[in-house]
Design an enzyme around this catalytic site. Structure first.
Site, short mmCIF file in Angstrom:
data_model
loop_
_atom_site.label_atom_id
_atom_site.label_comp_id
_atom_site.label_asym_id
_atom_site.label_seq_id
_atom_site.Cartn_x
_atom_site.Cartn_y
_atom_site.Cartn_z
N TRP A 81 0.84 -1.21 0.00
CA TRP A 81 0.00 0.00 0.00
C TRP A 81 0.87 1.26 0.00
CZ3 TRP A 81 -2.14 2.86 4.73
CH2 TRP A 81 -1.25 2.79 5.81
N ASP A 82 2.14 1.09 0.35
CA ASP A 82 3.09 2.20 0.31
C ASP A 82 2.96 2.95 -1.02
OD1 ASP A 82 3.88 0.06 2.00
OD2 ASP A 82 5.92 0.83 2.13
N GLU A 225 0.61 -2.34 12.64
CA GLU A 225 0.85 -3.79 12.59
C GLU A 225 1.33 -4.38 13.92
OE1 GLU A 225 3.60 -3.83 9.36
OE2 GLU A 225 2.03 -3.84 7.84
N GLN A 338 2.25 2.68 13.97
CA GLN A 338 1.93 3.94 13.29
C GLN A 338 0.47 4.25 13.61
OE1 GLN A 338 3.15 2.99 9.41
NE2 GLN A 338 1.53 1.58 8.93
#
Ligand code: IFM
Length: 486
Positions: A81-82, A225, A338
Site C-alpha cells: 500500500w506504500d 501492525e 503507526q
C-alpha cells in the site's frame, strides 16, 4: 540493439550530456519542491523526490515501485500500500503519466487479485498485501525472528491485512479527480473499483449486535501492525464503506456517460440489483467504532481494554517497542507502530471537524512508537500536525521522515530506500505545510510554515494545467502566497 545504435548514431558525448541535463532540468521544473531557510530540509526533500523520479516506470505499465524501490533487497521488490497511499500522490500531482502506468500495473494484476478473493471464498478482487508480477499474494508466511534467526515468526499480513484493496481504489479516485482522465476511469479504474467493492460486499460479515443487524469485519490487521487479529479496525471499516459508496457513484457515472461499458461490466462482474442492495446495506450498517460525544475512533474493538504503557517508556525507548515488549507483548498493549486513526483522518481530512482531530490526536500520538515504529508514520504525522495547526511540531516529524535514509535513524537503510516515506515527505510539504486541498471553490492553500522557513514553492498539475505555488514567510512570520497558472 540495432535501434539503440541507430539512435546514438552521430551523437557526441557533449551532445548526449547536454540532452541529459536538459531532460533533468525539465523534470525538476515540474517536480521540485523549493525550501528556503533550511538547507538540510531542502537537500533531504530533493534526495527523497529523486528516489521516486529514478524509480518510477517511464515506459512500462506492467511494473510499479516496490517498498524499497530497486535500491535494496528489503521486501524483495514487492509492492505494498506504500505505493498507492504514500508514493503515488507525488506522481499524480506532478507526472500523471507515471502515476497512470503504476495504476495500470494494478489493472494488469486483477487476475491475481481475483484468484486471491476466490481462494478465500469471496467474490470480486482482493488485492494482495504484497504484490509482484501476477497480482497473486507473495507475502512470505514465515520469516526469521528479528533477534533470534533460528526461530521463525508467522507473518499474518498476507492473510489478513486487507485494507489495501480500498487503498488502491482511493488512489484511482485521487488520480481521476486531479487529472480528469475520464478514459482511464472508464476503461480500467471503474473495473478495479467495482470488483474490489464486490470483495468488500462479501467480506463484511452480517451479525446481530446490541439487538440490531450490523456488519463486522473481523480478524484483520490495520495499518498499525503491532496489533494482529483484531476486529472492526476503524481504518479498514471506514475504507470499506468508502469504497462501496464510491463504487455506487462510479457505476452511476458509467451508466449515464458510458452505458455500454456499464452493461459490459455489469455482465462480466455479475453486478445485480442484489449486489447493489448488499453494498447499500453494508454502507448503512457496518460497525464504526466512533463516539459522537467525544469524536474518538477506537482503533479497533477492545483497543482501550489493552494494557496501558508508562509514558516514560515512550520517552526513553532505544529500540522498537515491539522488540522491547515482544510480538505478543506489543499486541497486548496500547502501543502503536503507526497511528492508523490519524492516517485515516489525513486521507479524509475535510470530513472531520477540529474536535475529532484533537481527540484522536491527543489519544493516539502519545502512544505511538514514532522513532522505531513504522517508517511510514512520521510523514503522515507531520501532515496531521499541520492539520492541527502545529507546524513546529510537524517539522520534527517531517525531518524524521526526510532523514530516514540520509541519516539512517532506524538503522535499516541498508535494506533499501524507504520509498513510502519519500512520497510521504512530499505530501507533508504540499498537503501539510502548504495546506493544498481541493474544495468546492477550487484548489486552496492554508500555509503554515515552520518558523525558520522563508519559502516553500512547488508546481502541481491539475487537468493538464501546471499551477505554481510560491509561499514566502518573513522574519516576523508574515506569510504571502502566490498561486498562479504557469
Ligand atoms: O507497508 C508497510 C507497512 O505499513 C509497515 N511495514 C512495512 C511495510 C512495507 O514498507
Amino acid at each position: 540493439m540495432a535501434r539503440a545504435l541507430a539512435e546514438v548514431n552521430g551523437a557526441t558525448y557533449d551532445r548526449l550530456r547536454a540532452a541529459h541535463v536538459a531532460a533533468w532540468a525539465g523534470v525538476w521544473r515540474d517536480g521540485d519542491v523549493v525550501i528556503e531557510g533550511d538547507d538540510e530540509a531542502q537537500l533531504a526533500v530533493r534526495f527523497n523526490l529523486f528516489q521516486l523520479l529514478a524509480a518510477a516506470p517511464q515506459h512500462d505499465d506492467r511494473v510499479s515501485i516496490g517498498a524499497k524501490t530497486l535500491s535494496g533487497y528489503g521486501y524483495r521488490g514487492h509492492v505494498f500500500w506504500d505505493t498507492e497511499i504514500f508514493i503515488l500522490p507525488y506522481l499524480v500531482y506532478t507526472f500523471p503519466a507515471l502515476a497512470r502506468n503504476m495504476l495500470m500495473y494494478r489493472y494488469h494484476s486483477l487476475p491475481g487479485a481475483r484468484r486471491k478473493a476466490a481462494g478465500n471464498g469471496y467474490p470480486g478482487a482482493q488485492f494482495p498485501w504484497e504484490s509482484a508480477e501476477t497480482g497473486d499474494e507473495v507475502t512470505p508466511t514465515w520469516v526469521p525472528h528479528f533477534s533470534d534467526p533460528k526461530k521463525l515468526v508467522r507473518i499474518w499480513t498476507g492473510d489478513i491485512q486487507i485494507h489495501i484493496t480500498a487503498d488502491i481504489a482511493y488512489a484511482i479516485m485521487q488520480y481521476w479527480r486531479v487529472t480528469g482522465d475520464d478514459a482511464f476511469l472508464r476503461d480500467y479504474g471503474a473495473e478495479m473499483i467495482l470488483d474490489g467493492a464486490c470483495f468488500w460486499g462479501g467480506r463484511a460479515e452480517p451479525e446481530e449486535r446490541d439487538g440490531q443487524r450490523r456488519y463486522a469485519i473481523r480478524d484483520v490487521i490495520g495499518p498499525d501492525e503491532y496489533h494482529e487479529h483484531v476486529d472492526n479496525n476503524s481504518f479498514t471499516n471506514y475504507m470499506c464503506r468508502w469504497q462501496l459508496q464510491t463504487a455506487l457513484g462510479v457505476y452511476d457515472w458509467l451508466r449515464q456517460r458510458h452505458p455500454a461499458v456499464a452493461a459490459d461490466l455489469s455482465d462480466r462482474l455479475r453486478l445485480s440489483a442484489e449486489t447493489f442492495d448488499r453494498w447499500r446495506d453494508v454502507i448503512e450498517r457496518i460497525t464504526l467504532l466512533y463516539d459522537p460525544d467525544t469524536g474518538l475512533f477506537d482503533q479497533f474493538e477492545g483497543f482501550f481494554d489493552r494494557e496501558r504503557v508508562d509514558p516514560e517508556v515512550f520517552r526513553t525507548a532505544d529500540r522498537s517497542l515491539q522488540v522491547i515488549f515482544g510480538i505478543e507483548g506489543a499486541n497486548e498493549r496500547q502501543v502503536l507502530k503507526q497511528a492508523d486513526v490519524i492516517m485515516l483522518l489525513c486521507l479524509f481530512r475535510d470530513e472531520f471537524d477540529h474536535r475529532v482531530w484533537q481527540t484522536n490526536w491527543d489519544t493516539y500520538m502519545p502512544i505511538t512508537d514514532h522513532r522505531y515504529g513504522s517508517s511510514l508514520g512520521p510523514s503522515f504525522h507531520a501532515w496531521a500536525a499541520c492539520e492541527m495547526g502545529l507546524p513546529d511540531e510537524a517539522y520534527s516529524h517531517f525531518m524524521l521522515a526526510a532523514r530516514a535514509d540520509l541519516r539512517n535513524p532506524r538503522g535499516n537503510a541498508g535494506d533499501g530506500i524507504h520509498a513510502a516515506s519519500t512520497g510521504g515527505v512530499w505530501q507533508a510539504a504540499v498537503f501539510g505545510f502548504a495546506g493544498l486541498r481541493p474544495t468546492a471553490e477550487g484548489w486552496t492553500l492554508r500555509p503554515q510554515l515552520p518558523r525558520h522557513w522563508r519559502r516553500l514553492s512547488f508546481t502541481y498539475r491539475t487537468k493538464g494545467q501546471p499551477v505554481q505555488v510560491d509561499i514566502r514567510q518573513d522574519e516576523g512570520g508574515e506569510v504571502s502566497v502566490r498561486h498562479t497558472n504557469r
